[in-house]
Design a protein around this motif. Sequence first.
Motif, PDB file in Angstrom:
ATOM      1  N   PRO A 189      62.692  80.021  50.731  1.00  0.00           N
ATOM      2  CA  PRO A 189      62.994  81.325  51.428  1.00  0.00           C
ATOM      3  C   PRO A 189      64.157  81.906  50.614  1.00  0.00           C
ATOM      4  CG  PRO A 189      62.762  79.496  53.101  1.00  0.00           C
ATOM      5  CD  PRO A 189      62.848  78.776  51.930  1.00  0.00           C
ATOM      6  N   ASP A 190      65.018  81.153  49.927  1.00  0.00           N
ATOM      7  CA  ASP A 190      66.388  81.816  49.426  1.00  0.00           C
ATOM      8  C   ASP A 190      66.850  80.979  48.171  1.00  0.00           C
ATOM      9  OD1 ASP A 190      68.551  83.094  48.948  1.00  0.00           O
ATOM     10  OD2 ASP A 190      69.769  82.260  50.666  1.00  0.00           O
ATOM     11  N   ALA A 191      65.850  81.306  47.074  1.00  0.00           N
ATOM     12  CA  ALA A 191      66.132  80.499  45.632  1.00  0.00           C
ATOM     13  C   ALA A 191      66.262  81.544  44.645  1.00  0.00           C
ATOM     14  CB  ALA A 191      64.875  79.712  45.475  1.00  0.00           C
ATOM     15  N   VAL A 192      67.191  81.081  43.706  1.00  0.00           N
ATOM     16  CA  VAL A 192      67.406  81.743  42.450  1.00  0.00           C
ATOM     17  C   VAL A 192      67.101  80.821  41.231  1.00  0.00           C
ATOM     18  CG1 VAL A 192      69.150  82.736  40.966  1.00  0.00           C
ATOM     19  CG2 VAL A 192      69.629  83.061  43.300  1.00  0.00           C
ATOM     20  N   VAL A 193      66.595  81.307  40.352  1.00  0.00           N
ATOM     21  CA  VAL A 193      65.664  80.579  39.336  1.00  0.00           C
ATOM     22  C   VAL A 193      66.470  81.013  38.167  1.00  0.00           C
ATOM     23  CG1 VAL A 193      63.680  79.998  37.860  1.00  0.00           C
ATOM     24  CG2 VAL A 193      63.362  80.405  40.287  1.00  0.00           C
ATOM     25  N   ARG A 194      66.957  79.680  37.353  1.00  0.00           N
ATOM     26  CA  ARG A 194      67.552  79.916  35.973  1.00  0.00           C
ATOM     27  C   ARG A 194      66.691  79.168  34.781  1.00  0.00           C
ATOM     28  NH1 ARG A 194      72.935  80.635  33.939  1.00  0.00           N
ATOM     29  NH2 ARG A 194      72.529  80.778  31.570  1.00  0.00           N
ATOM     30  N   ILE A 195      66.225  79.889  34.012  1.00  0.00           N
ATOM     31  CA  ILE A 195      65.970  78.860  33.054  1.00  0.00           C
ATOM     32  C   ILE A 195      66.751  78.752  31.609  1.00  0.00           C
ATOM     33  CG2 ILE A 195      63.654  78.723  31.200  1.00  0.00           C
ATOM     34  CD1 ILE A 195      63.117  78.595  34.144  1.00  0.00           C
ATOM     35  N   ILE A 196      66.873  77.766  31.116  1.00  0.00           N
ATOM     36  CA  ILE A 196      67.857  77.423  30.062  1.00  0.00           C
ATOM     37  C   ILE A 196      67.035  76.731  28.804  1.00  0.00           C
ATOM     38  CG2 ILE A 196      69.749  75.980  29.136  1.00  0.00           C
ATOM     39  CD1 ILE A 196      71.144  76.613  31.615  1.00  0.00           C
ATOM     40  N   ASP A 197      67.397  77.066  27.886  1.00  0.00           N
ATOM     41  CA  ASP A 197      66.973  76.924  26.463  1.00  0.00           C
ATOM     42  C   ASP A 197      67.285  75.169  26.208  1.00  0.00           C
ATOM     43  OD1 ASP A 197      65.462  76.295  24.015  1.00  0.00           O
ATOM     44  OD2 ASP A 197      66.818  77.368  22.830  1.00  0.00           O
ATOM     45  N   ALA A 198      66.329  74.450  26.989  1.00  0.00           N
ATOM     46  CA  ALA A 198      66.746  73.039  26.870  1.00  0.00           C
ATOM     47  C   ALA A 198      65.484  72.166  27.193  1.00  0.00           C
ATOM     48  CB  ALA A 198      67.821  72.372  27.754  1.00  0.00           C
ATOM     49  N   GLY A 199      65.347  70.655  26.959  1.00  0.00           N
ATOM     50  CA  GLY A 199      64.455  69.983  27.798  1.00  0.00           C
ATOM     51  C   GLY A 199      64.606  69.436  28.937  1.00  0.00           C
ATOM     52  N   HIS A 200      64.210  68.272  29.475  1.00  0.00           N
ATOM     53  CA  HIS A 200      64.356  67.833  30.754  1.00  0.00           C
ATOM     54  C   HIS A 200      65.707  67.190  31.088  1.00  0.00           C
ATOM     55  CE1 HIS A 200      63.093  66.026  34.601  1.00  0.00           C
ATOM     56  NE2 HIS A 200      63.558  64.842  34.161  1.00  0.00           N
ATOM     57  N   GLU A 201      66.460  66.937  29.962  1.00  0.00           N
ATOM     58  CA  GLU A 201      67.771  66.369  30.032  1.00  0.00           C
ATOM     59  C   GLU A 201      69.058  67.464  30.017  1.00  0.00           C
ATOM     60  OE1 GLU A 201      68.660  63.621  31.244  1.00  0.00           O
ATOM     61  OE2 GLU A 201      66.909  62.192  30.888  1.00  0.00           O
ATOM     62  N   LEU A 202      68.841  68.344  30.823  1.00  0.00           N
ATOM     63  CA  LEU A 202      69.637  69.437  31.032  1.00  0.00           C
ATOM     64  C   LEU A 202      71.145  69.187  30.845  1.00  0.00           C
ATOM     65  CD1 LEU A 202      70.019  72.453  30.665  1.00  0.00           C
ATOM     66  CD2 LEU A 202      69.131  72.850  33.053  1.00  0.00           C
ATOM     67  N   PRO A 203      71.318  68.492  32.034  1.00  0.00           N
ATOM     68  CA  PRO A 203      72.935  67.880  32.193  1.00  0.00           C
ATOM     69  C   PRO A 203      73.739  67.450  30.701  1.00  0.00           C
ATOM     70  CG  PRO A 203      71.596  66.937  33.825  1.00  0.00           C
ATOM     71  CD  PRO A 203      70.748  67.660  32.847  1.00  0.00           C
ATOM     72  N   VAL A 204      72.833  66.996  29.971  1.00  0.00           N
ATOM     73  CA  VAL A 204      73.602  66.557  28.632  1.00  0.00           C
ATOM     74  C   VAL A 204      73.229  67.094  27.284  1.00  0.00           C
ATOM     75  CG1 VAL A 204      73.930  64.051  29.413  1.00  0.00           C
ATOM     76  CG2 VAL A 204      71.985  64.586  28.434  1.00  0.00           C
ATOM     77  N   GLU A 205      72.033  68.025  27.532  1.00  0.00           N
ATOM     78  CA  GLU A 205      71.580  68.759  26.347  1.00  0.00           C
ATOM     79  C   GLU A 205      72.391  70.073  26.290  1.00  0.00           C
ATOM     80  OE1 GLU A 205      66.909  69.112  25.410  1.00  0.00           O
ATOM     81  OE2 GLU A 205      66.916  68.081  27.358  1.00  0.00           O
ATOM     82  N   LYS A 206      72.462  70.636  27.453  1.00  0.00           N
ATOM     83  CA  LYS A 206      73.265  72.127  27.416  1.00  0.00           C
ATOM     84  C   LYS A 206      74.551  72.009  28.605  1.00  0.00           C
ATOM     85  CE  LYS A 206      71.184  74.134  23.998  1.00  0.00           C
ATOM     86  NZ  LYS A 206      70.220  75.462  24.269  1.00  0.00           N
TER      87      LYS A 206
END
Length: 260
Positions: free
Chosen positions: A226-243
């Motif tokens: 119901p209340d979501a914001v979507v953000r796409i980043i130029d990375a793979g599945h390991e976003l916390p360590v890739e970017k």
Amino acid sequence: MPQLEVDGAELTYDDEGPRDSDALPLVFIHGWTANRHRWDHQMTYFAEKRRVIRLDLRGHGDSTGAGVRTVAELAKDVVALLDHLEVRRAVLVGHSMGGMIAQTITLDHPERVERLVLVDSISRMTYSRGRGLLMGASTLVPFKMFVAANIRRAFAPGFPREEVRAYIKSSEDTPREVVMTLYGAMRAFDVLDRVGEIRVPTLLIHGYHDIQLPVRQMLRMAKAYPDAVVRIIDAGHELPVEKPAELTTALDRFVTAADG
């Protein structure tokens, strides 16, 4: 290195940052075969201004314990830790399987969650054909080969090979029984028909090159929130360590609004 005993497991956790801040605590939950150090960048940044909590899930990292058969059992571990730390309400941040845990907590204990952040996660586990073949072959190949193949797929093309090798080595330390039992737990995970009940602001942040849990699956989930914001980043599945810096910035903007 504090630990808490919960149902036969010793859960290792970190609890850092000021207690006198008006900002709500952040709780970081890592994914399958990972550990709490996936969140090092975010911990360093946020602990300067708010309370920040992270843990090694049972059987992962510095925590003991056997695998469990449902994501809900892992969610109970996290709630037990929050009870122990007397955290009544927080912002939950979950990566991959950690996002499944965070959604479960939000559905079962909505009074405990102010905001929700799902990083490279989904509400219904659906494997691509390639991932399905890999998982199907898990009993036919050596365990370390299986883990290595999964971790390599998790990173976007071009990520430094030496860093990928380090994450492979770390994941190989997760006991086989834990890895395979939790694979079954994730495969059975499905709350897609319930996420409409989640009324807290939610950030769905995903790597564009994620082939483990592709963006299209996340977007399907986003429609149900119901209340979501979507953000796409130029990375793979390991976003916390890739970017890590980009993720931290996105988190900071989102959670600051919760401090009102």
